[in-house]
Design a protein around this motif. Structure first.
Motif, PDB file in Angstrom:
ATOM      1  N   LEU A  14      19.433 -37.401  -3.937  1.00 20.32           N
ATOM      2  CA  LEU A  14      20.058 -36.264  -4.165  1.00 20.32           C
ATOM      3  C   LEU A  14      21.110 -36.104  -5.241  1.00 20.32           C
ATOM      4  O   LEU A  14      21.540 -35.274  -5.959  1.00 20.32           O
ATOM      5  N   LEU A  15      21.649 -37.387  -5.279  1.00 20.77           N
ATOM      6  CA  LEU A  15      22.753 -37.555  -6.633  1.00 20.77           C
ATOM      7  C   LEU A  15      21.837 -37.332  -7.873  1.00 20.77           C
ATOM      8  O   LEU A  15      22.598 -36.713  -9.031  1.00 20.77           O
ATOM      9  N   VAL A  16      20.715 -37.867  -8.021  1.00 23.61           N
ATOM     10  CA  VAL A  16      19.920 -37.685  -9.144  1.00 23.61           C
ATOM     11  C   VAL A  16      19.531 -36.155  -9.247  1.00 23.61           C
ATOM     12  O   VAL A  16      19.677 -35.539 -10.623  1.00 23.61           O
ATOM     13  N   ALA A  17      19.404 -35.552  -8.242  1.00 25.18           N
ATOM     14  CA  ALA A  17      18.944 -34.063  -8.528  1.00 25.18           C
ATOM     15  C   ALA A  17      20.475 -33.282  -8.786  1.00 25.18           C
ATOM     16  O   ALA A  17      20.458 -32.314  -9.864  1.00 25.18           O
ATOM     17  N   ALA A  18      21.681 -33.812  -8.355  1.00 26.58           N
ATOM     18  CA  ALA A  18      22.780 -33.304  -8.829  1.00 26.58           C
ATOM     19  C   ALA A  18      23.127 -33.444 -10.276  1.00 26.58           C
ATOM     20  O   ALA A  18      23.738 -32.405 -10.763  1.00 26.58           O
ATOM     21  N   VAL A  19      22.710 -34.472 -10.861  1.00 26.99           N
ATOM     22  CA  VAL A  19      23.188 -34.788 -12.164  1.00 26.99           C
ATOM     23  C   VAL A  19      22.213 -34.044 -12.846  1.00 26.99           C
ATOM     24  O   VAL A  19      22.577 -33.482 -13.992  1.00 26.99           O
ATOM     25  N   THR A  20      20.856 -33.870 -12.658  1.00 26.45           N
ATOM     26  CA  THR A  20      19.997 -33.221 -13.424  1.00 26.45           C
ATOM     27  C   THR A  20      20.069 -31.606 -13.497  1.00 26.45           C
ATOM     28  O   THR A  20      19.742 -30.858 -14.332  1.00 26.45           O
ATOM     29  N   LEU A  21      20.409 -30.993 -12.211  1.00 23.60           N
ATOM     30  CA  LEU A  21      20.537 -29.605 -12.050  1.00 23.60           C
ATOM     31  C   LEU A  21      21.363 -28.856 -13.257  1.00 23.60           C
ATOM     32  O   LEU A  21      20.756 -27.802 -13.761  1.00 23.60           O
ATOM     33  N   PRO A  22      22.612 -29.432 -13.359  1.00 21.97           N
ATOM     34  CA  PRO A  22      23.436 -28.539 -14.397  1.00 21.97           C
ATOM     35  C   PRO A  22      22.653 -28.543 -15.846  1.00 21.97           C
ATOM     36  O   PRO A  22      23.138 -27.782 -16.730  1.00 21.97           O
ATOM     37  N   VAL A 152      14.565 -28.978   7.636  1.00 23.39           N
ATOM     38  CA  VAL A 152      14.183 -29.140   6.304  1.00 23.39           C
ATOM     39  C   VAL A 152      12.951 -28.604   6.001  1.00 23.39           C
ATOM     40  O   VAL A 152      12.707 -28.213   4.593  1.00 23.39           O
ATOM     41  N   ALA A 153      11.995 -28.351   6.663  1.00 27.01           N
ATOM     42  CA  ALA A 153      10.604 -27.892   6.369  1.00 27.01           C
ATOM     43  C   ALA A 153      10.944 -26.181   6.148  1.00 27.01           C
ATOM     44  O   ALA A 153      10.207 -25.827   5.302  1.00 27.01           O
ATOM     45  N   LEU A 154      11.786 -25.578   6.822  1.00 24.31           N
ATOM     46  CA  LEU A 154      12.071 -24.239   6.666  1.00 24.31           C
ATOM     47  C   LEU A 154      12.626 -24.169   5.262  1.00 24.31           C
ATOM     48  O   LEU A 154      12.371 -23.167   4.502  1.00 24.31           O
ATOM     49  N   VAL A 155      13.670 -24.844   4.888  1.00 20.70           N
ATOM     50  CA  VAL A 155      14.272 -24.790   3.599  1.00 20.70           C
ATOM     51  C   VAL A 155      13.333 -25.237   2.463  1.00 20.70           C
ATOM     52  O   VAL A 155      13.241 -24.676   1.425  1.00 20.70           O
ATOM     53  N   GLY A 156      12.458 -26.140   2.695  1.00 21.67           N
ATOM     54  CA  GLY A 156      11.404 -26.663   1.853  1.00 21.67           C
ATOM     55  C   GLY A 156      10.452 -25.530   1.324  1.00 21.67           C
ATOM     56  O   GLY A 156       9.826 -25.412   0.414  1.00 21.67           O
ATOM     57  N   ILE A 157       9.913 -24.979   2.475  1.00 27.75           N
ATOM     58  CA  ILE A 157       9.025 -23.764   2.417  1.00 27.75           C
ATOM     59  C   ILE A 157       9.630 -22.722   1.446  1.00 27.75           C
ATOM     60  O   ILE A 157       8.755 -22.090   0.532  1.00 27.75           O
ATOM     61  N   ALA A 158      10.766 -22.268   1.700  1.00 28.87           N
ATOM     62  CA  ALA A 158      11.657 -21.305   1.047  1.00 28.87           C
ATOM     63  C   ALA A 158      11.729 -21.686  -0.489  1.00 28.87           C
ATOM     64  O   ALA A 158      11.601 -20.910  -1.398  1.00 28.87           O
ATOM     65  N   LEU A 159      12.128 -22.805  -0.693  1.00 30.14           N
ATOM     66  CA  LEU A 159      12.081 -23.363  -1.978  1.00 30.14           C
ATOM     67  C   LEU A 159      10.748 -23.565  -2.940  1.00 30.14           C
ATOM     68  O   LEU A 159      10.925 -22.932  -3.910  1.00 30.14           O
ATOM     69  N   ALA A 160       9.785 -23.645  -2.233  1.00 33.75           N
ATOM     70  CA  ALA A 160       8.525 -23.701  -2.661  1.00 33.75           C
ATOM     71  C   ALA A 160       8.118 -22.441  -2.924  1.00 33.75           C
ATOM     72  O   ALA A 160       7.358 -22.220  -4.240  1.00 33.75           O
ATOM     73  N   LEU A 161       8.177 -21.560  -2.292  1.00 34.00           N
ATOM     74  CA  LEU A 161       7.700 -19.994  -2.554  1.00 34.00           C
ATOM     75  C   LEU A 161       8.653 -19.301  -3.561  1.00 34.00           C
ATOM     76  O   LEU A 161       8.119 -18.336  -4.246  1.00 34.00           O
ATOM     77  N   ALA A 162       9.762 -19.767  -3.649  1.00 31.98           N
ATOM     78  CA  ALA A 162      10.655 -19.260  -4.504  1.00 31.98           C
ATOM     79  C   ALA A 162      10.218 -19.723  -6.078  1.00 31.98           C
ATOM     80  O   ALA A 162      10.050 -19.009  -7.203  1.00 31.98           O
ATOM     81  N   MET A 193      18.110 -21.762  -4.521  1.00 30.76           N
ATOM     82  CA  MET A 193      17.562 -22.532  -3.435  1.00 30.76           C
ATOM     83  C   MET A 193      17.612 -24.072  -3.802  1.00 30.76           C
ATOM     84  O   MET A 193      17.697 -24.761  -2.925  1.00 30.76           O
ATOM     85  N   VAL A 194      17.214 -24.297  -4.943  1.00 32.04           N
ATOM     86  CA  VAL A 194      17.640 -25.933  -5.214  1.00 32.04           C
ATOM     87  C   VAL A 194      19.069 -26.247  -4.953  1.00 32.04           C
ATOM     88  O   VAL A 194      19.022 -27.328  -4.393  1.00 32.04           O
ATOM     89  N   ALA A 195      19.808 -25.593  -5.304  1.00 28.64           N
ATOM     90  CA  ALA A 195      21.407 -25.866  -4.871  1.00 28.64           C
ATOM     91  C   ALA A 195      21.702 -26.184  -3.610  1.00 28.64           C
ATOM     92  O   ALA A 195      22.253 -26.931  -3.130  1.00 28.64           O
ATOM     93  N   LEU A 196      20.917 -25.105  -2.783  1.00 26.37           N
ATOM     94  CA  LEU A 196      21.447 -25.000  -1.249  1.00 26.37           C
ATOM     95  C   LEU A 196      20.384 -25.822  -0.456  1.00 26.37           C
ATOM     96  O   LEU A 196      20.726 -26.148   0.608  1.00 26.37           O
ATOM     97  N   ALA A 197      19.279 -26.265  -0.862  1.00 26.49           N
ATOM     98  CA  ALA A 197      18.465 -27.190  -0.184  1.00 26.49           C
ATOM     99  C   ALA A 197      19.084 -28.489   0.416  1.00 26.49           C
ATOM    100  O   ALA A 197      18.681 -28.543   1.460  1.00 26.49           O
ATOM    101  N   PRO A 198      19.720 -29.237  -0.157  1.00 27.21           N
ATOM    102  CA  PRO A 198      20.407 -30.279   0.709  1.00 27.21           C
ATOM    103  C   PRO A 198      21.294 -29.773   1.627  1.00 27.21           C
ATOM    104  O   PRO A 198      21.407 -30.868   2.687  1.00 27.21           O
ATOM    105  N   LEU A 199      21.836 -28.669   2.037  1.00 28.69           N
ATOM    106  CA  LEU A 199      22.223 -28.283   3.169  1.00 28.69           C
ATOM    107  C   LEU A 199      21.594 -28.499   4.395  1.00 28.69           C
ATOM    108  O   LEU A 199      21.916 -28.609   5.555  1.00 28.69           O
TER     109      LEU A 199
END
Length: 203
Positions: A14-22, A152-162, A193-199
């Motif tokens: 998640l730290l890698v994702a946080a660094v690359t997201l911006p 996490v499955a529900l969030v993952g599905i929402a992210l994938a569909l986005a 969705m990418v930003a909120l997924a870790p929540l």
């Protein structure tokens, strides 16, 4: 997550994702000189986030094909996507001087178009298969793990569909099925969705 030894791998990802997201908004900081970086890096955060969501909380894949799915997604959304960026020449597509492309490789643009389309088609399929993987992960969960996996499955599905919606928008435009480009709307949705997924890991 870092406070729990069993979840430190997820914390690192998640730290890698946080660094690359911006970096996906590098064009907002550097203007036209940051467009290529923001474009090339667009999908990088998805890989570590997908690994975390598909393996949480046990840090293992429910099925071996989930691992191969992540690897194929990495090949498509990181390797093939970035290679197609290298082959694209803005000057040949009516954008000279508008976007600063640091690495234009002067090849036949038909080669670029073929790779670009292959990447997009593959991404459309991958995102839908990811939804299947999350459903399977949810169904296989047992006991106390099931509640965490459901979130996490529900969030993952929402992210994938986005992400799927954004690629489908580009595909339909290319096919001429639609005339209005909604990429900005879908881009905002997928980034949120990418930003909120870790929540989902906190639920």
């Amino acid at each position: 997550l870092w406070a729990e030894p069993a979840q430190r791998r997820s914390a690192k990802l998640l730290l890698v994702a946080a660094v690359t997201l911006p970096l996906g908004d590098a064009d907002l900081v550097f203007g036209r000189y940051g467009v290529e970086l923001s474009h090339a890096e667009r999908w990088w955060p998805l890989v570590p986030i997908a690994v975390v969501l598909l393996t949480y909380p046990s840090n293992t894949y429910a099925r071996r094909w989930h691992l191969y799915l992540v690897r194929f997604a990495t090949l498509d959304l990181v390797v093939m996507w970035d290679v197609s960026d290298l082959l694209w020449d803005p000057a040949r597509h009516g954008r000279p001087g508008v976007w600063w492309w640091w690495t234009p490789v002067h090849v036949d643009q038909q080669l670029w178009l073929s790779l670009w389309n292959a990447t997009g088609f593959a991404a459309d399929v991958i995102t839908l298969v990811v939804c299947v993987a999350f459903v399977q992960r949810w169904r296989l969960a047992r006991g106390l793990e099931r509640a965490a996996v459901r979130s996490v499955a529900l969030v993952g599905i929402a992210l994938a569909l986005a992400v799927w919606a954004r690629f489908m928008n580009g595909l339909l435009l290319w096919l001429g099925a639609i005339r209005v480009d909604h990429d900005t709307d879908f881009a905002l949705l997928s980034q949120v969705m990418v930003a909120l997924a870790p929540l989902a890991l906190l639920v």
